[in-house]
Design a protein around this motif. Structure first.
Motif, PDB file in Angstrom:
ATOM      1  N   GLY A   1       0.825  -1.199   0.000  1.00 25.28           N
ATOM      2  CA  GLY A   1       0.000   0.000   0.000  1.00 25.28           C
ATOM      3  C   GLY A   1       0.862   1.253   0.000  1.00 25.28           C
ATOM      4  O   GLY A   1       2.073   1.203   0.213  1.00 25.28           O
ATOM      5  N   ALA A   2       0.227   2.365  -0.230  1.00 25.30           N
ATOM      6  CA  ALA A   2       0.949   3.638  -0.305  1.00 25.30           C
ATOM      7  C   ALA A   2       1.337   4.123   1.082  1.00 25.30           C
ATOM      8  O   ALA A   2       0.622   3.896   2.059  1.00 25.30           O
ATOM      9  CB  ALA A   2       0.080   4.678  -1.002  1.00 25.30           C
ATOM     10  N   PRO A   3       2.472   4.815   1.215  1.00 24.66           N
ATOM     11  CA  PRO A   3       2.875   5.386   2.509  1.00 24.66           C
ATOM     12  C   PRO A   3       1.972   6.552   2.901  1.00 24.66           C
ATOM     13  O   PRO A   3       1.337   7.179   2.047  1.00 24.66           O
ATOM     14  CB  PRO A   3       4.311   5.848   2.260  1.00 24.66           C
ATOM     15  N   PHE A   4       1.914   6.833   4.209  1.00 27.54           N
ATOM     16  CA  PHE A   4       1.095   7.918   4.728  1.00 27.54           C
ATOM     17  C   PHE A   4       2.006   9.066   5.171  1.00 27.54           C
ATOM     18  O   PHE A   4       2.987   8.846   5.889  1.00 27.54           O
ATOM     19  CB  PHE A   4       0.267   7.448   5.929  1.00 27.54           C
ATOM     20  N   GLN A   5       1.675  10.273   4.743  1.00 29.54           N
ATOM     21  CA  GLN A   5       2.422  11.447   5.201  1.00 29.54           C
ATOM     22  C   GLN A   5       1.818  11.925   6.516  1.00 29.54           C
ATOM     23  O   GLN A   5       0.612  12.151   6.614  1.00 29.54           O
ATOM     24  CB  GLN A   5       2.362  12.562   4.156  1.00 29.54           C
ATOM     25  N   ILE A   6       2.657  12.080   7.552  1.00 24.89           N
ATOM     26  CA  ILE A   6       2.123  12.377   8.883  1.00 24.89           C
ATOM     27  C   ILE A   6       2.605  13.714   9.435  1.00 24.89           C
ATOM     28  O   ILE A   6       1.836  14.456  10.022  1.00 24.89           O
ATOM     29  CB  ILE A   6       2.453  11.233   9.873  1.00 24.89           C
ATOM     30  N   ASP A   7       3.881  14.070   9.289  1.00 25.56           N
ATOM     31  CA  ASP A   7       4.401  15.378   9.714  1.00 25.56           C
ATOM     32  C   ASP A   7       4.065  15.701  11.171  1.00 25.56           C
ATOM     33  O   ASP A   7       3.273  16.598  11.472  1.00 25.56           O
ATOM     34  CB  ASP A   7       3.869  16.487   8.798  1.00 25.56           C
ATOM     35  N   ARG A   8       4.682  14.961  12.079  1.00 26.37           N
ATOM     36  CA  ARG A   8       4.535  15.235  13.502  1.00 26.37           C
ATOM     37  C   ARG A   8       5.880  15.002  14.181  1.00 26.37           C
ATOM     38  O   ARG A   8       6.695  14.210  13.692  1.00 26.37           O
ATOM     39  CB  ARG A   8       3.464  14.340  14.124  1.00 26.37           C
ATOM     40  N   PRO A   9       6.137  15.672  15.302  1.00 30.56           N
ATOM     41  CA  PRO A   9       7.424  15.477  15.992  1.00 30.56           C
ATOM     42  C   PRO A   9       7.594  14.031  16.443  1.00 30.56           C
ATOM     43  O   PRO A   9       6.659  13.418  16.959  1.00 30.56           O
ATOM     44  CB  PRO A   9       7.334  16.433  17.185  1.00 30.56           C
ATOM     45  N   ALA A  10       8.776  13.505  16.216  1.00 24.43           N
ATOM     46  CA  ALA A  10       9.049  12.134  16.641  1.00 24.43           C
ATOM     47  C   ALA A  10       9.158  12.077  18.153  1.00 24.43           C
ATOM     48  O   ALA A  10       9.751  12.956  18.792  1.00 24.43           O
ATOM     49  CB  ALA A  10      10.336  11.637  15.996  1.00 24.43           C
ATOM     50  N   ALA A  11       8.577  11.050  18.752  1.00 24.03           N
ATOM     51  CA  ALA A  11       8.600  10.903  20.209  1.00 24.03           C
ATOM     52  C   ALA A  11      10.014  10.583  20.686  1.00 24.03           C
ATOM     53  O   ALA A  11      10.730   9.799  20.056  1.00 24.03           O
ATOM     54  CB  ALA A  11       7.643   9.804  20.625  1.00 24.03           C
ATOM     55  N   PRO A  12      10.450  11.198  21.813  1.00 21.44           N
ATOM     56  CA  PRO A  12      11.790  10.900  22.336  1.00 21.44           C
ATOM     57  C   PRO A  12      11.842   9.515  22.985  1.00 21.44           C
ATOM     58  O   PRO A  12      10.813   8.941  23.351  1.00 21.44           O
ATOM     59  CB  PRO A  12      11.998  12.008  23.367  1.00 21.44           C
TER      60      PRO A  12
ATOM     61  N   ILE B   1      15.346   5.752   9.802  1.00 23.34           N
ATOM     62  CA  ILE B   1      14.400   4.731   9.356  1.00 23.34           C
ATOM     63  C   ILE B   1      14.078   3.905  10.591  1.00 23.34           C
ATOM     64  O   ILE B   1      14.950   3.216  11.130  1.00 23.34           O
ATOM     65  CB  ILE B   1      15.000   3.840   8.259  1.00 23.34           C
ATOM     66  N   ILE B   2      12.856   3.973  11.099  1.00 25.81           N
ATOM     67  CA  ILE B   2      12.494   3.332  12.365  1.00 25.81           C
ATOM     68  C   ILE B   2      11.438   2.264  12.102  1.00 25.81           C
ATOM     69  O   ILE B   2      10.427   2.503  11.424  1.00 25.81           O
ATOM     70  CB  ILE B   2      11.939   4.358  13.372  1.00 25.81           C
ATOM     71  N   THR B   3      11.665   1.078  12.651  1.00 25.35           N
ATOM     72  CA  THR B   3      10.692  -0.002  12.565  1.00 25.35           C
ATOM     73  C   THR B   3      10.631  -0.727  13.905  1.00 25.35           C
ATOM     74  O   THR B   3      11.407  -0.433  14.834  1.00 25.35           O
ATOM     75  CB  THR B   3      11.043  -0.977  11.432  1.00 25.35           C
ATOM     76  N   PHE B   4       9.741  -1.712  14.014  1.00 24.11           N
ATOM     77  CA  PHE B   4       9.538  -2.456  15.257  1.00 24.11           C
ATOM     78  C   PHE B   4       9.578  -3.944  14.936  1.00 24.11           C
ATOM     79  O   PHE B   4       8.773  -4.438  14.123  1.00 24.11           O
ATOM     80  CB  PHE B   4       8.204  -2.060  15.891  1.00 24.11           C
ATOM     81  N   LEU B   5      10.537  -4.654  15.544  1.00 24.66           N
ATOM     82  CA  LEU B   5      10.775  -6.058  15.237  1.00 24.66           C
ATOM     83  C   LEU B   5      10.774  -6.903  16.494  1.00 24.66           C
ATOM     84  O   LEU B   5      11.236  -6.468  17.557  1.00 24.66           O
ATOM     85  CB  LEU B   5      12.120  -6.228  14.517  1.00 24.66           C
ATOM     86  N   ASP B   6      10.274  -8.111  16.367  1.00 26.34           N
ATOM     87  CA  ASP B   6      10.321  -9.103  17.439  1.00 26.34           C
ATOM     88  C   ASP B   6      11.646  -9.856  17.324  1.00 26.34           C
ATOM     89  O   ASP B   6      11.889 -10.521  16.314  1.00 26.34           O
ATOM     90  CB  ASP B   6       9.142 -10.060  17.281  1.00 26.34           C
TER      91      ASP B   6
ATOM     92  N   MET C   1       4.922   7.293   7.200  1.00 31.61           N
ATOM     93  CA  MET C   1       4.701   5.982   7.807  1.00 31.61           C
ATOM     94  C   MET C   1       4.377   5.005   6.673  1.00 31.61           C
ATOM     95  O   MET C   1       3.464   5.231   5.885  1.00 31.61           O
ATOM     96  CB  MET C   1       3.561   6.026   8.819  1.00 31.61           C
ATOM     97  N   ILE C   2       5.166   3.926   6.563  1.00 35.49           N
ATOM     98  CA  ILE C   2       5.011   2.973   5.468  1.00 35.49           C
ATOM     99  C   ILE C   2       4.471   1.663   6.026  1.00 35.49           C
ATOM    100  O   ILE C   2       5.136   1.017   6.848  1.00 35.49           O
ATOM    101  CB  ILE C   2       6.352   2.689   4.768  1.00 35.49           C
ATOM    102  N   PRO C   3       3.280   1.241   5.626  1.00 32.36           N
ATOM    103  CA  PRO C   3       2.829  -0.101   6.000  1.00 32.36           C
ATOM    104  C   PRO C   3       3.634  -1.136   5.233  1.00 32.36           C
ATOM    105  O   PRO C   3       3.884  -0.981   4.040  1.00 32.36           O
ATOM    106  CB  PRO C   3       1.356  -0.116   5.587  1.00 32.36           C
ATOM    107  N   SER C   4       4.062  -2.172   5.909  1.00 36.36           N
ATOM    108  CA  SER C   4       4.905  -3.186   5.266  1.00 36.36           C
ATOM    109  C   SER C   4       4.185  -4.522   5.245  1.00 36.36           C
ATOM    110  O   SER C   4       3.627  -4.956   6.254  1.00 36.36           O
ATOM    111  CB  SER C   4       6.242  -3.325   6.018  1.00 36.36           C
ATOM    112  N   ASN C   5       4.199  -5.142   4.084  1.00 33.35           N
ATOM    113  CA  ASN C   5       3.696  -6.507   3.941  1.00 33.35           C
ATOM    114  C   ASN C   5       4.841  -7.332   3.377  1.00 33.35           C
ATOM    115  O   ASN C   5       4.915  -7.590   2.170  1.00 33.35           O
ATOM    116  CB  ASN C   5       2.490  -6.547   2.994  1.00 33.35           C
ATOM    117  N   PRO C   6       5.794  -7.700   4.242  1.00 36.46           N
ATOM    118  CA  PRO C   6       7.045  -8.296   3.755  1.00 36.46           C
ATOM    119  C   PRO C   6       6.796  -9.558   2.942  1.00 36.46           C
ATOM    120  O   PRO C   6       5.899 -10.341   3.230  1.00 36.46           O
ATOM    121  CB  PRO C   6       7.817  -8.588   5.044  1.00 36.46           C
ATOM    122  N   SER C   7       7.620  -9.716   1.905  1.00 37.78           N
ATOM    123  CA  SER C   7       7.466 -10.820   0.963  1.00 37.78           C
ATOM    124  C   SER C   7       8.747 -11.638   0.893  1.00 37.78           C
ATOM    125  O   SER C   7       9.845 -11.119   1.101  1.00 37.78           O
ATOM    126  CB  SER C   7       7.116 -10.271  -0.423  1.00 37.78           C
ATOM    127  N   THR C   8       8.594 -12.906   0.588  1.00 36.37           N
ATOM    128  CA  THR C   8       9.766 -13.764   0.366  1.00 36.37           C
ATOM    129  C   THR C   8      10.322 -13.593  -1.045  1.00 36.37           C
ATOM    130  O   THR C   8      11.408 -14.082  -1.338  1.00 36.37           O
ATOM    131  CB  THR C   8       9.393 -15.243   0.570  1.00 36.37           C
TER     132      THR C   8
END
Length: 589
Positions: free
Chosen positions: A414-425, A447-452, A562-569
């Motif tokens: 899907g397309a990325p979303f433009q948000i324009d807000r201060p990044a949380a510390p 480039i910030i993401t969240f991984l297990d 903010m980019i939604p990711s649907n990772p592919s093999t």
């Protein structure tokens, strides 16, 4: 069989942008046609003007221009393969082609092939992966143009140019799309499509280049039938060799796999019926019949004896193989051509017809185009060249442009979303246990993401995509960019866990990589909340559920995307996502 698998990969969503591009290109071609007609009218006072008959060289020793009549066998060859090129171009319009061409058509043909051939084919595979929509639309127009070129072009330098282009493109497809017809692999068989259907297209184009005089006294047809005869005998011997599986299971397995392909029910039921017959020792009978037909027909073509009997046998047997073994070549999955039986039959029938061509040079008018289209004259020729260019230019672009387009990523995630807000510390620990604060990244693009860290499913794929994105940056861009992952597992979030993930996924080679965590679940939960990352711990003990998101933060500490990711093999989709990330990073730097 290549192209006959499940075409569900179209779910990547490339169909809509693919059809949008094809529709725009079709509109451009229509406008160009109107412009050409209008220009013709303004220049000559009429849109169409009858073209004069063209004299061509004829005869083996003709030193001057004479009028000749095209041999009927040559016309059959020209019209037949012209129609096949157009059919192949139209088959490229399937919605699954941009995303499934490599996985469903090219990759299966590589099975069992020598390493050098697979490595050679990788060049074409990479080009398609980089720009799937450009490549898919380019093939459509080029193959339709080749078909029209053969049908409309009878003689003259312009027609011969079309034959050369058809031969060249056919050789390209034979190597990069058909793995040379799987001729060099252990699994090659005449029943399954060897030596490759498109090789007959190449042969036809080269035959059309021959002078008319070569058709007299059976010269050219005799040579071609000799070659086909030798080929059939070679495949018959190959089919008879023990240890290749044709006497026991291979034909049965092929028919079974074809019957499972989604297709019209009456065809599937006929294949299942044939599969049932093969199950009761019918495989031996079927293979024995194949060996006998190939050897007998091959000998008949080689010696040119008994053709009135062997040709009908060969036609009927080839049609049965096309139906019950090759499953018509294109009715299921992502088939892009009718496989090998039909082009082989067109070639053989034309050559047998040519054996009876002993006419003297006839005093008959010859046009570049068939008489029914003669009034269009060169207007059609110009438009066909533009049509071919509409296909060749995108294909050339895909071949030479080594950057990956973002279409596959947009279609998948899907397309990325433009948000324009201060990044949380935040204040966390990196994979080495060193304290890290958000303030130390000021002046850098993040480039910030969240991984297990214990995930073995999507998180390693996201890490691979981000590693590819980082590697695509220039050294100067990389020096101003940091890649940050935050642990998203409320149970396993130790420094050791993120360190192990970093090493296991090859991220430690990135000097600008940070996998952040904290011994305090409260500190981690605050970061999750600030970035809108909801964490769910299933009761059944399976993987932690969390959204796959990637944020782009500019050097001023503002979240821009903010980019939604649907990772592919699929490597092409991964690299496309990396290109999407890079384009957004470069846009905020």
């Amino acid at each position: 069989m290549p192209g006959m698998g499940n075409a569900g990969l179209g779910s990547f969503g490339l169909a809509a942008p693919f059809y949008h591009r094809v529709a725009l290109e079709a509109l451009v071609l229509a406008v160009v046609a109107l412009v050409l007609i209008a220009a013709r009218f303004l220049l000559y006072g009429t849109a169409f003007r009858g073209s004069q008959a063209l004299a061509v060289r004829g005869g083996d020793d003709a030193g001057s221009l004479t009028r000749v009549q095209e041999p009927r066998a040559r016309a059959v060859l020209r019209y037949g393969f012209g129609a096949l090129w157009i059919l192949d171009g139209l088959l490229q319009l399937q919605s699954s082609i941009p995303s499934s061409m490599i996985s469903q058509v090219v990759k299966p043909s590589q099975v069992g092939q020598p390493h050098w051939l697979v490595e050679l084919m990788q060049w074409g595979t990479n080009a398609w992966f980089r720009h799937p929509i450009w490549a898919a639309s380019g093939v459509i127009w080029l193959q339709i143009a080749l078909g029209l070129w053969l049908i409309l072009g009878r003689e003259g330098w312009f027609s011969r140019l079309g034959y050369l282009v058809a031969a060249g493109w056919g050789l390209f497809v034979w190597v990069f799309g058909e793995a040379m017809g799987q001729t060099f692999g252990h699994g090659g068989s005449w029943l399954f499509g060897s030596p490759g259907g498109v090789l007959f297209y190449v042969a036809a184009a080269l035959i059309l280049l021959a002078p008319y005089g070569w058709w007299q006294r059976e010269k050219l047809p005799r040579w071609v039938l000799t070659g086909v005869g030798v080929m059939l005998i070679a495949f018959g011997i190959q089919e008879a060799l023990p240890g290749r599986g044709f006497w026991s299971f291979r034909i049965f397995d092929m028919v079974k796999s074809m019957a499972a392909v989604p297709q019209p029910s009456f065809i599937a039921s006929s294949l299942r019926g044939f599969e049932h017959l093969l199950g009761a020792h019918g495989e031996v009978v079927a293979n024995a019949l194949t060996v006998v037909v190939l050897l007998v027909v091959g000998a008949s073509f080689l010696l040119r004896r008994g053709l009135r009997v062997t040709l009908p046998i060969f036609v009927v047997f080839s049609v049965l193989v096309w139906w019950f073994v090759q499953d018509f070549g294109f009715l299921g999955g992502a088939g892009t051509d009718p496989n090998s039986m039909i082009p082989e039959l067109v070639l053989v029938i034309a050559m047998v017809m040519g054996l009876s061509y002993d006419e003297a040079i006839a005093d008959a008018p010859v046009h570049i185009w068939p008489n029914t289209l003669a009034q269009a004259g060169r207007l059609f020729g110009v438009w066909v060249v533009i049509l071919a260019a509409m296909g060749a230019v995108p294909l050339g672009f895909a071949a030479v442009n080594t950057s990956y387009s973002i279409e596959a990523a947009l279609a998948s995630s899907g397309a990325p979303f433009q948000i324009d807000r201060p990044a949380a510390p935040f204040r966390l620990l990196d994979q080495s246990g060193t304290p890290v604060s958000s303030s130390q990244f000021r002046g850098k693009t993040l480039i910030i993401t969240f991984l297990d860290p214990v995930c073995t499913d999507t998180c390693p794929l996201i890490a691979s995509e981000l590693r590819a994105a980082d590697e695509q940056l220039t050294p100067a861009q990389r020096a101003n960019t940091d890649v940050i992952a935050v642990a998203s597992n409320p149970v396993f979030h130790s420094v050791r866990a993120v360190h192990i993930f970093t090493d296991r996924e090859g991220m430690s080679s990135l000097p600008n990589w940070y996998f952040l965590t904290s011994p305090s679940l409260k500190s981690l939960a605050a970061v999750w909340q600030n970035y809108g990352v909801g964490i769910s711990v299933p009761q059944n003990g399976v993987m932690i559920v969390h959204p796959d998101l990637v944020y782009i933060v500019n050097s001023a500490g503002v979240e821009r995307w903010m980019i939604p990711s649907n990772p592919s093999t699929t490597s092409g989709v991964q690299l496309s996502f990396a290109s999407l990330v890079d384009s957004l990073v470069k846009g905020v730097q």
